[in-house]
Design an enzyme around this catalytic site. Structure first.
Site, PDB file in Angstrom:
ATOM      1  N   LYS A  70       0.853  -1.207   0.000  1.00  0.00           N
ATOM      2  CA  LYS A  70       0.000   0.000   0.000  1.00  0.00           C
ATOM      3  C   LYS A  70       0.884   1.251   0.000  1.00  0.00           C
ATOM      4  CE  LYS A  70      -3.789  -2.499   0.935  1.00  0.00           C
ATOM      5  NZ  LYS A  70      -3.077  -3.801   0.767  1.00  0.00           N
ATOM      6  N   THR A  99     -21.057   2.676  14.491  1.00  0.00           N
ATOM      7  CA  THR A  99     -20.012   2.335  15.468  1.00  0.00           C
ATOM      8  C   THR A  99     -19.489   3.576  16.200  1.00  0.00           C
ATOM      9  OG1 THR A  99     -18.356   2.325  13.696  1.00  0.00           O
ATOM     10  CG2 THR A  99     -19.217   0.178  14.395  1.00  0.00           C
ATOM     11  N   ARG A 147     -12.040  14.688  22.574  1.00  0.00           N
ATOM     12  CA  ARG A 147     -10.915  14.378  23.451  1.00  0.00           C
ATOM     13  C   ARG A 147     -10.984  15.280  24.687  1.00  0.00           C
ATOM     14  NH1 ARG A 147      -7.771  10.131  22.346  1.00  0.00           N
ATOM     15  NH2 ARG A 147      -5.967  11.218  23.211  1.00  0.00           N
ATOM     16  N   SER A 178      -3.391   7.683  28.936  1.00  0.00           N
ATOM     17  CA  SER A 178      -2.651   8.655  28.135  1.00  0.00           C
ATOM     18  C   SER A 178      -2.268   9.896  28.945  1.00  0.00           C
ATOM     19  CB  SER A 178      -3.491   9.054  26.930  1.00  0.00           C
ATOM     20  OG  SER A 178      -4.812   9.339  27.340  1.00  0.00           O
ATOM     21  N   ARG A 181       0.969   9.378  30.593  1.00  0.00           N
ATOM     22  CA  ARG A 181       2.063   9.384  29.627  1.00  0.00           C
ATOM     23  C   ARG A 181       2.375  10.792  29.119  1.00  0.00           C
ATOM     24  NH1 ARG A 181      -1.124   5.462  27.270  1.00  0.00           N
ATOM     25  NH2 ARG A 181      -1.196   6.536  25.260  1.00  0.00           N
ATOM     26  N   GLY A 187      -8.638  10.219  25.784  1.00  0.00           N
ATOM     27  CA  GLY A 187      -9.934   9.735  25.328  1.00  0.00           C
ATOM     28  C   GLY A 187     -10.891   9.471  26.482  1.00  0.00           C
ATOM     29  N   ASP A 188     -10.347   9.121  27.620  1.00  0.00           N
ATOM     30  CA  ASP A 188     -11.177   8.842  28.784  1.00  0.00           C
ATOM     31  C   ASP A 188     -10.346   9.009  30.047  1.00  0.00           C
ATOM     32  OD1 ASP A 188      -9.481   6.684  28.835  1.00  0.00           O
ATOM     33  OD2 ASP A 188     -11.041   5.160  28.789  1.00  0.00           O
ATOM     34  N   ASP A 267     -13.160   5.002  33.847  1.00  0.00           N
ATOM     35  CA  ASP A 267     -12.994   3.636  34.346  1.00  0.00           C
ATOM     36  C   ASP A 267     -12.264   3.732  35.677  1.00  0.00           C
ATOM     37  OD1 ASP A 267     -14.012   2.500  32.013  1.00  0.00           O
ATOM     38  OD2 ASP A 267     -12.044   2.418  31.058  1.00  0.00           O
TER      39      ASP A 267
HETATM   40  N1  DCP Z   1      -4.602  -1.425  27.759  1.00  0.00           N
HETATM   41  C1  DCP Z   1      -3.869  -2.466  27.164  1.00  0.00           C
HETATM   42  N2  DCP Z   1      -4.439  -3.242  26.201  1.00  0.00           N
HETATM   43  C2  DCP Z   1      -5.711  -3.012  25.811  1.00  0.00           C
HETATM   44  C3  DCP Z   1      -6.463  -1.976  26.387  1.00  0.00           C
HETATM   45  C4  DCP Z   1      -5.869  -1.190  27.371  1.00  0.00           C
HETATM   46  O1  DCP Z   1      -2.714  -2.660  27.509  1.00  0.00           O
HETATM   47  N3  DCP Z   1      -6.255  -3.773  24.856  1.00  0.00           N
HETATM   48  C5  DCP Z   1      -3.971  -0.585  28.777  1.00  0.00           C
HETATM   49  C6  DCP Z   1      -3.010   0.386  28.144  1.00  0.00           C
HETATM   50  C7  DCP Z   1      -3.795   1.652  28.041  1.00  0.00           C
HETATM   51  C8  DCP Z   1      -4.637   1.583  29.288  1.00  0.00           C
HETATM   52  O2  DCP Z   1      -4.947   0.204  29.437  1.00  0.00           O
HETATM   53  O3  DCP Z   1      -2.966   2.782  28.025  1.00  0.00           O
HETATM   54  C9  DCP Z   1      -5.862   2.438  29.251  1.00  0.00           C
HETATM   55  O4  DCP Z   1      -6.668   2.104  28.148  1.00  0.00           O
HETATM   56  P1  DCP Z   1      -7.318   3.234  27.258  1.00  0.00           P
HETATM   57  O5  DCP Z   1      -8.103   2.530  26.224  1.00  0.00           O
HETATM   58  O6  DCP Z   1      -8.048   4.201  28.108  1.00  0.00           O
HETATM   59  O7  DCP Z   1      -6.060   3.900  26.508  1.00  0.00           O
HETATM   60  P2  DCP Z   1      -5.254   5.251  26.748  1.00  0.00           P
HETATM   61  O8  DCP Z   1      -5.601   5.882  28.049  1.00  0.00           O
HETATM   62  O9  DCP Z   1      -3.825   4.920  26.522  1.00  0.00           O
HETATM   63  O10 DCP Z   1      -5.707   6.185  25.557  1.00  0.00           O
HETATM   64  P3  DCP Z   1      -6.966   7.176  25.499  1.00  0.00           P
HETATM   65  O11 DCP Z   1      -6.432   8.560  25.617  1.00  0.00           O
HETATM   66  O12 DCP Z   1      -7.555   6.923  24.179  1.00  0.00           O
HETATM   67  O13 DCP Z   1      -7.893   6.823  26.618  1.00  0.00           O
HETATM   68 MG    MG Z   2      -7.567   6.269  28.616  1.00  0.00          MG
HETATM   69 MN    MN Z   3      -9.860   3.622  29.590  1.00  0.00          MN
END
Ligand code: DCP
Ligand code: MG
Ligand code: MN
Length: 345
Positions: A70, A99, A147, A178, A181, A187-188, A267
């Site tokens: 691609k 979705t 966001r 996130s 980090r 996102g949440d 959560d």
């Molecule tokens: N996590 C993981 N594997 C998954 C889902 C989650 O290791 N399949 C872990 C890593 C993620 C954390 O849980 O950082 C939190 O999940 P989120 O989906 O809330 O992801 P983030 O907080 O990193 O991103 P966002 O800003 O979209 O919430």
């Molecule tokens: Mg998150």
């Molecule tokens: Mn989450």
């Protein structure tokens, strides 16, 4: 510490791959292909120089044969025919729309479509086709797509810290995901909590000596109110507006920190005191980073999950959980340098 904003010379290509990935997920029901596209897009997005030759792309992490085809096409023509195909697909538009609702996955969306649902408007008048969680997802569909700015995350953190410490000052709480980090937006809200009176069976004896009173050992039988008490309080004061699911150790719901703010997904996980830092490490992510680090652990004959870190015995079975009282302990046990939060892509 906030992550510095990086130049992203390959963003257009990364977005094309992501869009193809979404098509694979939503229309072709191929979540693993989606993951592969997402990984490739992530690699490209992080790469600081503009990709001009296919060899440069192939050298990046997560770019396999199919995806590099691609990229080749894109480099030659500026287009990817697979993307054109995806955009022309009518089903694709509807599935993408359906979705948008949190909790409606690709296959449920296809089922809804087969029952004649073609838009969110249709869904609003057919809520009988949805679960409680999906109804809440529909109710806040616009809010959940926005966001959460870092400043609001900080406000939520401060709010939660104050309210939870007021319930019991011995709670330890960490806002992970996130936000931890260092990202500019999230996102949440991913909140972890623990309490010295709650430990896993494996360290029960050791903590029994330290705990002052009411030690709760993680078993299937004893009900744990440590999370419920927090959720009740936060609901009472109007911070939590909806509950998607509430168990003894896991809450999923909706919150809003102030009148002028949007509804946000939150959560909350309650972890045993001795498993807290493996949980914090896991919930800090990212998910891609977690997969990579677990692979490294495995290569070094460890097994790492969200609860504990164990050395593998020669026969491949896991040994006793190693003592982890900080994230640094995990890196130390693994024998690798500490990876700063803002580098955990
Ligand atoms: N996590 C993981 N594997 C998954 C889902 C989650 O290791 N399949 C872990 C890593 C993620 C954390 O849980 O950082 C939190 O999940 P989120 O989906 O809330 O992801 P983030 O907080 O990193 O991103 P966002 O800003 O979209 O919430
Ligand atoms: Mg998150
Ligand atoms: Mn989450």
């Amino acid at each position: 510490k906030v992550r510095p904003r990086a130049a992203k010379p390959n963003e257009e290509l990364a977005n094309i791959l992501l869009e193809i990935g979404e098509y694979e997920k939503n229309v072709n029901l191929q979540p693993f292909k989606y993951q592969a596209y997402r990984r490739a897009a992530q690699s490209l997005s992080e790469h600081p120089e503009k990709i001009k030759r296919i060899e440069d792309a192939k050298a990046l992490k997560g770019i396999g044969k199919r995806i590099s085809e691609k990229i080749s096409e894109y480099l030659k023509t500026g287009k990817v025919s697979k993307l054109m195909e995806a955009r022309k697909n009518d089903k694709s538009k509807i599935l993408k729309e359906l979705t948008r609702v949190a909790g409606v996955g690709p296959s449920h969306a296809q089922k809804l479509l087969s029952e004649g649902i073609k838009s969110l408007e249709d869904l609003k008048s057919h809520q009988n086709l949805l679960t409680h969680q999906q109804i809440i997802g529909l109710k806040y569909v616009d809010d959940f797509e926005q966001r959460i700015p870092r400043s609001e995350m900080a406000e939520i953190e401060k709010f939660l810290f104050e309210k939870i410490k007021k319930i019991d000052k011995d709670y330890t709480i960490t806002l992970c995901g996130s936000y931890r980090r260092g990202l500019e937006s999230s996102g949440d809200v991913d909140l972890l909590i623990t309490h010295p009176n709650y430990v896993s069976l494996r360290y029960a004896e050791e903590y029994r000596l330290k705990a002052t009173k009411n030690l709760i050992i993680e078993t299937k039988k004893s009900p744990i109110d440590l999370l419920k008490n927090i959720v009740n309080k936060l609901s009472e004061i109007g911070f939590i507006s909806d509950t998607l699911a509430l168990g003894e150790t896991k809450f999923m719901g909706v919150c809003k920190v102030a009148h002028d703010k949007l509804h946000r997904r939150i959560d909350i996980r309650l972890l045993p005191y001795d498993e807290y830092y493996c949980g914090v490490f896991y919930m800090t992510g990212s998910d891609v980073f977690n997969r990579d680090i677990r692979k490294i652990a495995k290569e070094k004959n460890f097994i790492l999950n969200e609860y504990c870190l164990r050395k593998l015995n020669p026969d491949g079975t896991p040994g006793k959980a190693l003592k982890v009282e900080s994230e640094e302990d995990i890196f130390r046990h693994l024998g690798i340098d500490f990876i700063p939060l803002e580098e955990r892509y």
